[in-house]
Design a protein around this motif. Structure first.
Motif, PDB file in Angstrom:
ATOM      1  N   MET A   1     -15.114  -9.948  -2.164  1.00  0.00           N
ATOM      2  CA  MET A   1     -13.728 -10.052  -3.199  1.00  0.00           C
ATOM      3  C   MET A   1     -13.367  -9.932  -1.831  1.00  0.00           C
ATOM      4  N   ILE A   2     -12.298 -10.822  -1.555  1.00  0.00           N
ATOM      5  CA  ILE A   2     -11.178 -10.652  -0.741  1.00  0.00           C
ATOM      6  C   ILE A   2     -10.354 -10.158  -0.775  1.00  0.00           C
ATOM      7  N   SER A   3      -9.748  -8.723   0.508  1.00  0.00           N
ATOM      8  CA  SER A   3      -9.144  -7.635   0.217  1.00  0.00           C
ATOM      9  C   SER A   3      -7.966  -7.629   1.254  1.00  0.00           C
ATOM     10  N   ASN A   4      -6.524  -8.167   0.807  1.00  0.00           N
ATOM     11  CA  ASN A   4      -5.830  -7.713   2.137  1.00  0.00           C
ATOM     12  C   ASN A   4      -4.551  -6.122   1.901  1.00  0.00           C
ATOM     13  N   ILE A   5      -4.216  -6.603   2.625  1.00  0.00           N
ATOM     14  CA  ILE A   5      -3.101  -5.177   2.601  1.00  0.00           C
ATOM     15  C   ILE A   5      -2.018  -4.807   1.932  1.00  0.00           C
ATOM     16  N   LYS A   6      -1.488  -4.766   1.372  1.00  0.00           N
ATOM     17  CA  LYS A   6      -0.043  -5.160   0.442  1.00  0.00           C
ATOM     18  C   LYS A   6       0.605  -3.542   1.297  1.00  0.00           C
ATOM     19  N   LEU A   7       2.014  -3.676   1.565  1.00  0.00           N
ATOM     20  CA  LEU A   7       2.549  -2.690   1.949  1.00  0.00           C
ATOM     21  C   LEU A   7       3.739  -2.960   0.079  1.00  0.00           C
ATOM     22  N   VAL A   8       3.637  -1.475  -0.630  1.00  0.00           N
ATOM     23  CA  VAL A   8       4.638  -0.887  -1.349  1.00  0.00           C
ATOM     24  C   VAL A   8       5.646  -0.186  -1.313  1.00  0.00           C
ATOM     25  N   ILE A   9       6.063  -0.481  -1.136  1.00  0.00           N
ATOM     26  CA  ILE A   9       7.705   0.659  -1.773  1.00  0.00           C
ATOM     27  C   ILE A   9       8.355   0.482  -3.028  1.00  0.00           C
ATOM     28  N   ILE A  10       8.344   2.418  -2.990  1.00  0.00           N
ATOM     29  CA  ILE A  10       9.267   2.790  -4.388  1.00  0.00           C
ATOM     30  C   ILE A  10      10.658   3.357  -4.444  1.00  0.00           C
ATOM     31  N   ASP A  11      11.145   3.114  -5.260  1.00  0.00           N
ATOM     32  CA  ASP A  11      12.095   4.127  -5.132  1.00  0.00           C
ATOM     33  C   ASP A  11      12.190   5.609  -4.789  1.00  0.00           C
ATOM     34  N   PRO A  12      12.724   6.071  -3.746  1.00  0.00           N
ATOM     35  CA  PRO A  12      12.896   7.389  -3.398  1.00  0.00           C
ATOM     36  C   PRO A  12      12.850   8.406  -4.242  1.00  0.00           C
ATOM     37  N   THR A  13      13.835   8.216  -5.271  1.00  0.00           N
ATOM     38  CA  THR A  13      14.494   9.664  -6.162  1.00  0.00           C
ATOM     39  C   THR A  13      12.623   9.363  -6.933  1.00  0.00           C
ATOM     40  N   ILE A  14      12.381   8.072  -7.349  1.00  0.00           N
ATOM     41  CA  ILE A  14      10.394   8.818  -7.762  1.00  0.00           C
ATOM     42  C   ILE A  14      10.152  10.159  -7.686  1.00  0.00           C
ATOM     43  N   THR A  15       9.723  10.616  -8.726  1.00  0.00           N
ATOM     44  CA  THR A  15       8.650  12.451  -8.236  1.00  0.00           C
ATOM     45  C   THR A  15       7.662  12.530  -9.032  1.00  0.00           C
ATOM     46  N   GLY A  16       6.904  12.611  -8.352  1.00  0.00           N
ATOM     47  CA  GLY A  16       5.785  13.030  -9.271  1.00  0.00           C
ATOM     48  C   GLY A  16       4.275  12.224  -9.038  1.00  0.00           C
ATOM     49  N   HIS A  17       3.363  13.246  -9.234  1.00  0.00           N
ATOM     50  CA  HIS A  17       1.088  12.860  -9.008  1.00  0.00           C
ATOM     51  C   HIS A  17       1.584  11.153 -10.051  1.00  0.00           C
ATOM     52  N   ILE A  18       2.270  10.878 -11.100  1.00  0.00           N
ATOM     53  CA  ILE A  18       1.124   9.904 -12.209  1.00  0.00           C
ATOM     54  C   ILE A  18       1.472   8.807 -10.856  1.00  0.00           C
ATOM     55  N   VAL A  39      -1.994  -1.033   1.008  1.00  0.00           N
ATOM     56  CA  VAL A  39      -3.080  -0.347   0.337  1.00  0.00           C
ATOM     57  C   VAL A  39      -3.918  -1.851   0.517  1.00  0.00           C
ATOM     58  N   ASP A  40      -5.493  -1.071   0.886  1.00  0.00           N
ATOM     59  CA  ASP A  40      -5.912  -2.140   1.152  1.00  0.00           C
ATOM     60  C   ASP A  40      -6.877  -2.259  -0.209  1.00  0.00           C
ATOM     61  N   THR A  41      -6.449  -3.496  -0.848  1.00  0.00           N
ATOM     62  CA  THR A  41      -6.773  -3.875  -2.306  1.00  0.00           C
ATOM     63  C   THR A  41      -7.095  -6.299  -2.423  1.00  0.00           C
ATOM     64  N   SER A  42      -8.121  -6.201  -3.399  1.00  0.00           N
ATOM     65  CA  SER A  42      -8.387  -7.659  -4.083  1.00  0.00           C
ATOM     66  C   SER A  42      -6.902  -8.002  -5.046  1.00  0.00           C
ATOM     67  N   LEU A  43      -6.451  -6.831  -5.594  1.00  0.00           N
ATOM     68  CA  LEU A  43      -5.137  -6.801  -6.947  1.00  0.00           C
ATOM     69  C   LEU A  43      -4.204  -7.577  -5.650  1.00  0.00           C
ATOM     70  N   ASP A  44      -3.432  -8.791  -6.079  1.00  0.00           N
ATOM     71  CA  ASP A  44      -2.244  -9.712  -6.034  1.00  0.00           C
ATOM     72  C   ASP A  44      -1.076  -8.960  -5.871  1.00  0.00           C
ATOM     73  N   THR A  45       0.226  -9.089  -5.760  1.00  0.00           N
ATOM     74  CA  THR A  45       0.983  -8.508  -5.972  1.00  0.00           C
ATOM     75  C   THR A  45       1.870  -8.669  -7.083  1.00  0.00           C
ATOM     76  N   LYS A  46       1.145  -9.115  -8.091  1.00  0.00           N
ATOM     77  CA  LYS A  46       1.465  -8.838  -9.579  1.00  0.00           C
ATOM     78  C   LYS A  46       1.069  -8.919 -10.141  1.00  0.00           C
ATOM     79  N   GLN A  47       0.018  -7.971  -9.760  1.00  0.00           N
ATOM     80  CA  GLN A  47      -1.290  -7.284 -10.832  1.00  0.00           C
ATOM     81  C   GLN A  47      -0.840  -5.854 -10.600  1.00  0.00           C
ATOM     82  N   ILE A  48      -0.839  -5.496  -9.003  1.00  0.00           N
ATOM     83  CA  ILE A  48      -0.199  -4.190  -7.981  1.00  0.00           C
ATOM     84  C   ILE A  48       0.889  -3.547  -9.825  1.00  0.00           C
TER      85      ILE A  48
END
Length: 94
Positions: A1-18, A39-48
């Motif tokens: 399965m082909i993977s690509n790099i995804k850039l994931v940016i989360i609201d900086p006020t979110i904390t915690g390990h989950i 993230v190096d993943t084969s998932l697409d942006t919607k799946q992520i």
């Protein structure tokens, strides 16, 4: 399965390990700053998005974009470990 790099940016006020655990479960990761992940993943942006936004994170702001491994280059000033991570990910599929 082909993977690509995804850039994931989360609201900086979110904390915690989950949310961190969910991101790490997506594939090979590199975190920079507090809330930016590559993230190096084969998932697409919607799946992520669907995986990260489950439950209490359903209203959390996040930005997810694909960075194809065939990108023409990078430039900037970051830790050497970021550049090494990018090199390793690109070489993994060769």
């Amino acid at each position: 399965m082909i993977s690509n790099i995804k850039l994931v940016i989360i609201d900086p006020t979110i904390t915690g390990h989950i949310i961190v655990d969910r991101i790490k479960a997506l594939g090979r990761t590199y975190q920079f700053w507090k809330n930016h992940w590559l993230v190096d993943t084969s998932l697409d942006t919607k799946q992520i998005y669907e995986k990260l936004s489950e439950g209490k994170y359903s209203k959390t702001s996040m930005f997810i974009v694909e960075v194809p491994k065939q990108y023409s280059g990078t430039n900037g000033r970051m830790k050497n470990s970021l550049w090494q991570w990018l090199t390793d990910v690109k070489l993994k599929d060769m």
